[in-house]
Design a protein around this motif. Structure first.
Motif, PDB file in Angstrom:
ATOM      1  N   PHE A 138     -10.518  14.095  -3.570  1.00  0.00           N
ATOM      2  CA  PHE A 138     -10.644  15.003  -4.215  1.00  0.00           C
ATOM      3  C   PHE A 138     -11.576  15.438  -2.505  1.00  0.00           C
ATOM      4  CE2 PHE A 138     -10.456  13.513  -7.812  1.00  0.00           C
ATOM      5  CZ  PHE A 138      -9.879  14.394  -8.669  1.00  0.00           C
ATOM      6  N   ASP A 139     -11.249  17.002  -1.802  1.00  0.00           N
ATOM      7  CA  ASP A 139     -11.986  16.881  -0.827  1.00  0.00           C
ATOM      8  C   ASP A 139     -12.020  18.501  -1.337  1.00  0.00           C
ATOM      9  OD1 ASP A 139     -13.072  16.559   1.434  1.00  0.00           O
ATOM     10  OD2 ASP A 139     -11.616  16.365   2.348  1.00  0.00           O
ATOM     11  N   VAL A 178       0.475  -1.326   0.125  1.00  0.00           N
ATOM     12  CA  VAL A 178      -0.212  -0.322   0.279  1.00  0.00           C
ATOM     13  C   VAL A 178       0.884   1.350  -0.139  1.00  0.00           C
ATOM     14  CG1 VAL A 178      -1.940   1.340   1.532  1.00  0.00           C
ATOM     15  CG2 VAL A 178      -2.017  -1.380   1.479  1.00  0.00           C
ATOM     16  N   ALA A 179       0.686   1.637  -1.422  1.00  0.00           N
ATOM     17  CA  ALA A 179       1.826   3.194  -1.205  1.00  0.00           C
ATOM     18  C   ALA A 179       0.740   3.928  -0.694  1.00  0.00           C
ATOM     19  CB  ALA A 179       1.846   3.516  -2.602  1.00  0.00           C
ATOM     20  N   PRO A 180       2.258   5.393   0.231  1.00  0.00           N
ATOM     21  CA  PRO A 180       0.861   6.326   1.529  1.00  0.00           C
ATOM     22  C   PRO A 180       0.578   7.552   0.152  1.00  0.00           C
ATOM     23  CG  PRO A 180       3.276   6.490   1.188  1.00  0.00           C
ATOM     24  CD  PRO A 180       3.348   5.355   0.359  1.00  0.00           C
ATOM     25  N   TRP A 181       0.152   8.185   0.884  1.00  0.00           N
ATOM     26  CA  TRP A 181      -1.029   8.747  -0.372  1.00  0.00           C
ATOM     27  C   TRP A 181      -0.538  10.503  -0.373  1.00  0.00           C
ATOM     28  CZ3 TRP A 181      -5.327   8.396  -2.679  1.00  0.00           C
ATOM     29  CH2 TRP A 181      -6.599   8.079  -2.188  1.00  0.00           C
ATOM     30  N   ALA A 182      -0.001  10.731  -1.019  1.00  0.00           N
ATOM     31  CA  ALA A 182       0.940  11.889  -1.024  1.00  0.00           C
ATOM     32  C   ALA A 182      -0.574  13.129  -1.628  1.00  0.00           C
ATOM     33  CB  ALA A 182       2.081  12.086  -2.605  1.00  0.00           C
ATOM     34  N   THR A 183       0.365  14.342  -0.676  1.00  0.00           N
ATOM     35  CA  THR A 183      -0.720  15.350  -0.842  1.00  0.00           C
ATOM     36  C   THR A 183      -0.061  16.596  -2.130  1.00  0.00           C
ATOM     37  OG1 THR A 183      -1.539  15.019   1.597  1.00  0.00           O
ATOM     38  CG2 THR A 183      -2.085  17.111   0.558  1.00  0.00           C
ATOM     39  N   ALA A 184      -1.192  16.558  -2.895  1.00  0.00           N
ATOM     40  CA  ALA A 184      -0.466  18.004  -3.970  1.00  0.00           C
ATOM     41  C   ALA A 184      -0.642  19.423  -3.064  1.00  0.00           C
ATOM     42  CB  ALA A 184      -2.006  18.025  -5.247  1.00  0.00           C
ATOM     43  N   SER A 185       0.450  20.085  -3.377  1.00  0.00           N
ATOM     44  CA  SER A 185       0.580  21.213  -3.142  1.00  0.00           C
ATOM     45  C   SER A 185      -0.538  22.489  -3.575  1.00  0.00           C
ATOM     46  CB  SER A 185       2.168  21.976  -3.321  1.00  0.00           C
ATOM     47  OG  SER A 185       1.856  22.217  -5.172  1.00  0.00           O
ATOM     48  N   ARG A 186      -0.460  23.025  -2.773  1.00  0.00           N
ATOM     49  CA  ARG A 186      -2.024  24.442  -3.157  1.00  0.00           C
ATOM     50  C   ARG A 186      -0.950  25.894  -2.988  1.00  0.00           C
ATOM     51  NH1 ARG A 186      -6.328  22.915  -0.315  1.00  0.00           N
ATOM     52  NH2 ARG A 186      -7.054  24.447  -1.660  1.00  0.00           N
ATOM     53  N   LYS A 187      -1.702  26.413  -3.311  1.00  0.00           N
ATOM     54  CA  LYS A 187      -1.698  27.872  -3.812  1.00  0.00           C
ATOM     55  C   LYS A 187      -2.620  28.822  -3.507  1.00  0.00           C
ATOM     56  CE  LYS A 187       1.290  27.388  -7.507  1.00  0.00           C
ATOM     57  NZ  LYS A 187       2.293  27.472  -8.952  1.00  0.00           N
ATOM     58  N   PRO A 188      -2.648  30.180  -2.521  1.00  0.00           N
ATOM     59  CA  PRO A 188      -3.308  30.541  -2.034  1.00  0.00           C
ATOM     60  C   PRO A 188      -4.510  31.179  -3.402  1.00  0.00           C
ATOM     61  CG  PRO A 188      -1.441  31.085  -1.429  1.00  0.00           C
ATOM     62  CD  PRO A 188      -1.590  30.324  -2.664  1.00  0.00           C
ATOM     63  N   ASN A 189      -5.001  31.004  -4.414  1.00  0.00           N
ATOM     64  CA  ASN A 189      -5.232  31.065  -5.864  1.00  0.00           C
ATOM     65  C   ASN A 189      -5.894  29.873  -5.944  1.00  0.00           C
ATOM     66  OD1 ASN A 189      -3.075  31.598  -6.925  1.00  0.00           O
ATOM     67  ND2 ASN A 189      -3.587  33.085  -8.304  1.00  0.00           N
ATOM     68  N   ASP A 190      -5.977  28.968  -5.800  1.00  0.00           N
ATOM     69  CA  ASP A 190      -5.742  27.776  -6.317  1.00  0.00           C
ATOM     70  C   ASP A 190      -7.637  27.794  -5.950  1.00  0.00           C
ATOM     71  OD1 ASP A 190      -6.348  26.617  -4.170  1.00  0.00           O
ATOM     72  OD2 ASP A 190      -5.057  25.223  -3.867  1.00  0.00           O
ATOM     73  N   SER A 191      -8.439  26.164  -6.785  1.00  0.00           N
ATOM     74  CA  SER A 191      -9.819  25.929  -7.156  1.00  0.00           C
ATOM     75  C   SER A 191     -10.141  25.875  -5.443  1.00  0.00           C
ATOM     76  CB  SER A 191     -10.229  24.920  -7.907  1.00  0.00           C
ATOM     77  OG  SER A 191      -9.344  23.579  -6.516  1.00  0.00           O
ATOM     78  N   GLY A 192      -9.764  25.754  -4.814  1.00  0.00           N
ATOM     79  CA  GLY A 192      -9.774  25.099  -3.192  1.00  0.00           C
ATOM     80  C   GLY A 192      -9.613  23.853  -2.520  1.00  0.00           C
ATOM     81  N   VAL A 193      -9.992  23.050  -4.089  1.00  0.00           N
ATOM     82  CA  VAL A 193      -9.848  21.621  -3.969  1.00  0.00           C
ATOM     83  C   VAL A 193      -8.580  20.782  -3.355  1.00  0.00           C
ATOM     84  CG1 VAL A 193     -10.684  19.302  -5.388  1.00  0.00           C
ATOM     85  CG2 VAL A 193     -11.913  21.892  -5.383  1.00  0.00           C
ATOM     86  N   LEU A 214      -6.609  17.747  -2.685  1.00  0.00           N
ATOM     87  CA  LEU A 214      -6.017  16.422  -4.128  1.00  0.00           C
ATOM     88  C   LEU A 214      -5.444  15.468  -3.461  1.00  0.00           C
ATOM     89  CD1 LEU A 214      -6.737  14.656  -6.033  1.00  0.00           C
ATOM     90  CD2 LEU A 214      -4.497  15.883  -7.667  1.00  0.00           C
ATOM     91  N   GLN A 215      -5.601  13.835  -3.031  1.00  0.00           N
ATOM     92  CA  GLN A 215      -3.931  13.803  -2.871  1.00  0.00           C
ATOM     93  C   GLN A 215      -4.269  12.328  -3.802  1.00  0.00           C
ATOM     94  OE1 GLN A 215      -5.493  12.272   1.124  1.00  0.00           O
ATOM     95  NE2 GLN A 215      -3.718  13.258   2.404  1.00  0.00           N
ATOM     96  N   TYR A 216      -3.023  12.357  -3.178  1.00  0.00           N
ATOM     97  CA  TYR A 216      -3.039  10.724  -4.595  1.00  0.00           C
ATOM     98  C   TYR A 216      -1.941   9.165  -4.570  1.00  0.00           C
ATOM     99  CZ  TYR A 216       1.311  13.165  -6.157  1.00  0.00           C
ATOM    100  OH  TYR A 216       2.392  13.913  -6.091  1.00  0.00           O
ATOM    101  N   ARG A 217      -2.287   8.691  -5.012  1.00  0.00           N
ATOM    102  CA  ARG A 217      -1.059   7.183  -4.718  1.00  0.00           C
ATOM    103  C   ARG A 217      -1.159   6.602  -6.071  1.00  0.00           C
ATOM    104  NH1 ARG A 217      -4.040   4.194   0.339  1.00  0.00           N
ATOM    105  NH2 ARG A 217      -5.263   3.096  -1.371  1.00  0.00           N
ATOM    106  N   LEU A 218      -0.008   6.070  -6.161  1.00  0.00           N
ATOM    107  CA  LEU A 218       0.086   5.042  -7.366  1.00  0.00           C
ATOM    108  C   LEU A 218      -0.471   3.099  -6.775  1.00  0.00           C
ATOM    109  CD1 LEU A 218       3.666   5.854  -9.327  1.00  0.00           C
ATOM    110  CD2 LEU A 218       0.811   6.890  -9.520  1.00  0.00           C
ATOM    111  N   ALA A 219      -0.964   2.789  -7.527  1.00  0.00           N
ATOM    112  CA  ALA A 219      -1.417   1.711  -7.039  1.00  0.00           C
ATOM    113  C   ALA A 219      -0.251   0.249  -7.976  1.00  0.00           C
ATOM    114  CB  ALA A 219      -2.715   1.262  -7.090  1.00  0.00           C
ATOM    115  N   GLY A 220       0.609   0.020  -7.725  1.00  0.00           N
ATOM    116  CA  GLY A 220       1.722  -0.804  -8.153  1.00  0.00           C
ATOM    117  C   GLY A 220       2.532  -0.140  -8.598  1.00  0.00           C
ATOM    118  N   THR A 221       3.579  -0.686  -9.401  1.00  0.00           N
ATOM    119  CA  THR A 221       4.977   0.286  -9.466  1.00  0.00           C
ATOM    120  C   THR A 221       5.017   0.035 -11.282  1.00  0.00           C
ATOM    121  OG1 THR A 221       6.216  -1.310  -7.920  1.00  0.00           O
ATOM    122  CG2 THR A 221       7.443  -0.390  -9.624  1.00  0.00           C
TER     123      THR A 221
END
Length: 183
Positions: free
Chosen positions: A85-86, A48-63, A65-72
């Motif tokens: 998405f949250d 199980v790969a850990p979640w990576a959280t996408a970096s955010r900017k002050p003027n972004d969409s406000g959503v 995003l966390q992601y991970r690869l299910a395998g190599t």
């Protein structure tokens, strides 16, 4: 001046536990590892790969995003990228557009809709055409604002780090320079 504070042992232990454990890790009430295990297919539970959280900017969409690869990632074989998405607050929801760099093929739909007010998961499948680094690009639009996130897909071994040819020398003001011979 010395300040001595005495706590009853239960209060001291609670304070110690709270101060050493990031509260944001339990912000949704469930530890990330338990949440992550539910999203992967049963066949890949061992890695199980850990979640990576996408970096955010002050003027972004406000959503968020966390992601991970299910395998190599392997050349010519599908790799599933799990997106979470949250923070969608616009009643109309958010739209997601996916693109890939050269060297990757997207075998999932290039667009997604994310509903408002709830955490949403999506699985996207990419296929690497060969070894190297390529990116899955995720564009999230909500309320007229857009976030752009690039998810790295490394197929095969990563390129070796480059070595400096010169010597690092400190300057009197604290800066460092690299001296290289002229060719």
């Amino acid at each position: 001046m010395t300040l001595n504070i005495r706590f009853p042992s239960a209060v001291a232990l609670t304070w110690l536990a709270v101060s050493m454990f990031p509260v944001s890790a339990l912000a949704d009430g469930m530890p990330p590892a338990r949440t992550a295990a539910k999203l992967l297919p049963a066949a890949s539970k061992g890695a199980v790969a850990p979640w990576a959280t996408a970096s955010r900017k002050p003027n972004d969409s406000g959503v968020k995003l966390q992601y991970r690869l299910a395998g190599t990632p392997q050349a010519g074989k599908p790799t599933v990228v799990v997106l979470q998405f949250d923070g969608v607050s616009d009643p109309a929801g958010a739209s997601v557009t996916l693109t890939v760099d050269a060297g990757l093929t997207l075998s999932s739909s290039p667009s997604l809709s994310v509903p408002a007010g709830q955490r949403s998961d999506a699985s996207v499948t990419v296929i690497s055409q060969g070894g190297g680094l390529a990116y899955l690009n995720v564009f999230i639009t909500q309320g007229g604002r857009t976030s752009a996130i690039s998810i790295p897909i490394q197929t095969g071994a990563a390129a070796p780090a480059m070595k400096a040819n010169g010597d690092i020398k400190p300057l009197p003001d604290g800066d460092n320079i690299i001296s290289q011979p002229a060719k």
